[in-house]
Write an enzyme that holds these catalytic residues in place. Structure first.
Site, PDB file in Angstrom:
ATOM      1  CG  HIS A 101      90.247 -98.782 -39.939  1.00  0.00           C
ATOM      2  ND1 HIS A 101      88.913 -98.108 -38.744  1.00  0.00           N
ATOM      3  CD2 HIS A 101      89.993 -97.132 -40.259  1.00  0.00           C
ATOM      4  CE1 HIS A 101      89.011 -96.958 -38.629  1.00  0.00           C
ATOM      5  NE2 HIS A 101      89.136 -96.728 -39.429  1.00  0.00           N
ATOM      6  CG  ASP A 150      87.702 -94.708 -41.900  1.00  0.00           C
ATOM      7  OD1 ASP A 150      86.633 -94.522 -41.167  1.00  0.00           O
ATOM      8  OD2 ASP A 150      88.288 -94.944 -41.979  1.00  0.00           O
ATOM      9  CD  GLU A 197      88.582 -94.038 -36.896  1.00  0.00           C
ATOM     10  OE1 GLU A 197      89.857 -93.817 -37.278  1.00  0.00           O
ATOM     11  OE2 GLU A 197      87.406 -93.604 -38.431  1.00  0.00           O
ATOM     12  CG  HIS A 254      93.488 -98.073 -38.094  1.00  0.00           C
ATOM     13  ND1 HIS A 254      92.772 -98.001 -37.539  1.00  0.00           N
ATOM     14  CD2 HIS A 254      93.435 -96.726 -38.515  1.00  0.00           C
ATOM     15  CE1 HIS A 254      92.350 -96.905 -36.353  1.00  0.00           C
ATOM     16  NE2 HIS A 254      92.348 -96.433 -37.893  1.00  0.00           N
ATOM     17  CG  ASP A 261      92.641 -96.509 -42.071  1.00  0.00           C
ATOM     18  OD1 ASP A 261      90.992 -96.012 -42.449  1.00  0.00           O
ATOM     19  OD2 ASP A 261      93.984 -95.395 -42.312  1.00  0.00           O
ATOM     20  CG  HIS A 284      89.976 -89.778 -34.606  1.00  0.00           C
ATOM     21  ND1 HIS A 284      90.090 -88.981 -35.561  1.00  0.00           N
ATOM     22  CD2 HIS A 284      89.945 -90.755 -35.291  1.00  0.00           C
ATOM     23  CE1 HIS A 284      90.501 -89.069 -37.803  1.00  0.00           C
ATOM     24  NE2 HIS A 284      90.389 -90.775 -37.425  1.00  0.00           N
ATOM     25  CG  HIS A 298      93.713 -93.264 -34.305  1.00  0.00           C
ATOM     26  ND1 HIS A 298      94.421 -91.652 -35.202  1.00  0.00           N
ATOM     27  CD2 HIS A 298      92.784 -93.243 -35.847  1.00  0.00           C
ATOM     28  CE1 HIS A 298      93.926 -91.691 -36.399  1.00  0.00           C
ATOM     29  NE2 HIS A 298      92.967 -93.001 -36.710  1.00  0.00           N
TER      30      HIS A 298
END
Length: 486
Positions: A102, A104, A204, A298, A367, A231, A277
């Site tokens: 993961h 971002d 995600e 993650h 993450d 999420h 999540h």
């Protein structure tokens, strides 16, 4: 950098001349004891990244055969005294480079640069934790890039925003030669052989599909190979671990009938189900319903840090039964339950999860660029070797770490594809979410407009209110004008 390139000159000299003339091939492997002073070493010239097998060819002369014992003894003494823990980590990660579950970066490209890739050089990007140079320094060979849009886009423009994020990931992974967009386990392995950084795409948050299986299928066609069911917001069909958004609340129905249809269609497509999540109840329901292994891309251990985003031991055991994978998150708040943490705190999560379900169920999902704080010593993607060094210090074996770094994810991905192949004769699902369950006023109901009805919003409002509504509106306007005159 290849291991042979790091060997001292004297040792490479031995590699070339220590064998007898016409000697055949040696099949060797690296094996080390826990301490640097009692390590046995073997030579490397060509390696298979996923098998760890190494081939060397030796040749020599009568003169060198006579000097061989002295040269070998001198070389080994040099190596034993100079081969550090960091060298051992670099050697291990060069043979088993990391698959990170993961990242971002794509979100930061939108926030900082409005997705204008022409404004930056991805080899060196400021204000982020990820760029090509640091991925290479951290021995990251495959990066799962998150395609993420804010939960506030649910019921609005989530699908459009998701398409834009897919576009920016596809662009960066095709416009830069160091990257390579991959969509299968075999392509991932081929990418490693070409010394590329493989890019996988993961959505995600299930709000991105707007409760539409056709939208899910189209995202798959664009290259998406994983999706987190939620999420920080509930969807109409699945429950989040977060209470940040008070939407789609329901009792005792953490994965609805349509939610199960989403999982089934992901199995049919060969898309990895991601439970990070989700609420524990949703995760449990998805584990039971999925025909393929699932992942937490993650997430960390709830027993070590009791944050709702982490995974309790009972759920970890269910994950193991499903042959799934938890990829440990490095966000400080999920590691130490505080804004500060260190590498040792992260290793505590690995130790605990290994104790509960074994190293074969663990991966790494950093993450980076998706959280506000990271442990000291693990501030960006270049620092992954520090974590592996700490785990080696805690007596994790190289086989265990090879599994954590790479092999466990490959196993899950390949099994997801095998399930897809078994389901290949199944037709695409035509399950639709009921309108009352979607609760989305923006959804268009397909019917012809009434030719005698209103043609614009103002006439529509008047028609709906009728004479009584018009009278009230007139009174409001009259009172407003009186107050304004005063």
């Amino acid at each position: 950098m290849q291991h042979s390139a790091r060997l001292p000159v004297l040792y490479r000299f031995v590699l070339l001349f220590s064998g007898a003339r016409g000697a055949g091939k040696f099949v060797l492997s690296v094996c080390s004891c826990p301490t640097r002073w009692s390590t046995r070493y073997f030579l490397t010239t060509r390696q298979n990244m996923d098998s760890g097998k190494i081939m060397v060819r030796a040749s020599g002369s009568f003169l060198m055969k006579s000097l061989r014992p002295l040269v070998i003894y001198s070389s080994l003494c040099y190596l034993i005294s100079g081969y550090t823990d960091r060298d051992r980590v670099n050697d291990l990660m060069s043979r088993y480079p990391l698959i990170d579950g993961h990242n971002d970066l794509a979100l930061q490209l939108r926030i900082l640069h409005s997705n204008r890739l022409s404004q930056i050089d991805l080899h060196n990007v400021s204000k982020v934790a990820t760029d090509i140079t640091r991925l290479q320094a951290g021995n990251v060979q495959t990066q799962m890039f998150a395609v993420y849009v804010m939960c506030g886009a649910q019921e609005k423009d989530a699908v459009r925003l998701t398409l834009e994020q897919i576009d920016v990931v596809r662009r960066m992974c095709t416009e830069y030669q160091d990257f390579e967009l991959v969509t299968s386990a075999q392509e991932l392995k081929n990418s490693a052989m070409r010394h590329k950084i493989a890019c996988l795409m993961s959505i995600e948050g299930g709000h991105s599909i707007d409760s539409s299986l056709p939208a899910l299928r189209m995202f798959y066609q664009l290259g998406v190979r994983s999706m987190a069911l939620t999420h920080t917001c509930n969807t109409p069909w699945a429950e989040s671990s977060s209470k940040l958004y008070n939407v789609y609340q329901r009792q005792n129905n953490s994965l609805t009938k349509f939610g199960k249809a989403v999982v089934e269609e992901m199995n049919r497509l060969g898309m990895i189900v991601d439970l990070s999540h989700t609420s524990w109840d949703t995760a449990s329901a998805a584990l039971k319903h999925s025909k393929a292994p699932v992942i937490f891309s993650h997430s960390s251990s709830f027993s070590i840090c009791n944050h709702g985003r982490n995974v309790p031991d009972w759920l970890l055991r269910d994950l193991k039964k499903k042959h799934g994978l938890i990829m440990v998150n490095l966000h400080s708040k999920f590691i130490s339950c505080r804004d500060e943490a260190n590498v040792s705190h992260v290793a505590d999560h690995f130790d605990h999860i290994k104790k509960v379900i074994g190293a074969e169920s663990i991966g790494i999902g950093g993450d980076f660029d998706g959280a506000s704080s990271f442990p000291q010593g693990l501030e960006d993607v270049s620092k992954y070797p520090a974590l592996i060094q700490e785990l080696l210090r805690r007596n994790w074996t190289e086989n265990e770490l090879a599994s954590v770094l790479r092999n466990n994810f490959l196993r899950v991905f390949e099994e997801v594809e095998r399930v897809r192949d078994r389901l290949s004769l199944n037709r695409p699902s035509e399950v639709q979410i009921p309108l009352e369950e979607a609760q989305n006023s923006c959804r268009l109901i397909l019917k012809r407009p009434d030719p005698k009805g209103p043609t614009d919003r103002s006439s529509s409002s008047s028609a709906q209110h009728g004479p009584k509504g018009l009278l009230i509106l007139a009174l409001v306007l009259l009172l407003s004008s009186l107050f304004m005159n005063e």
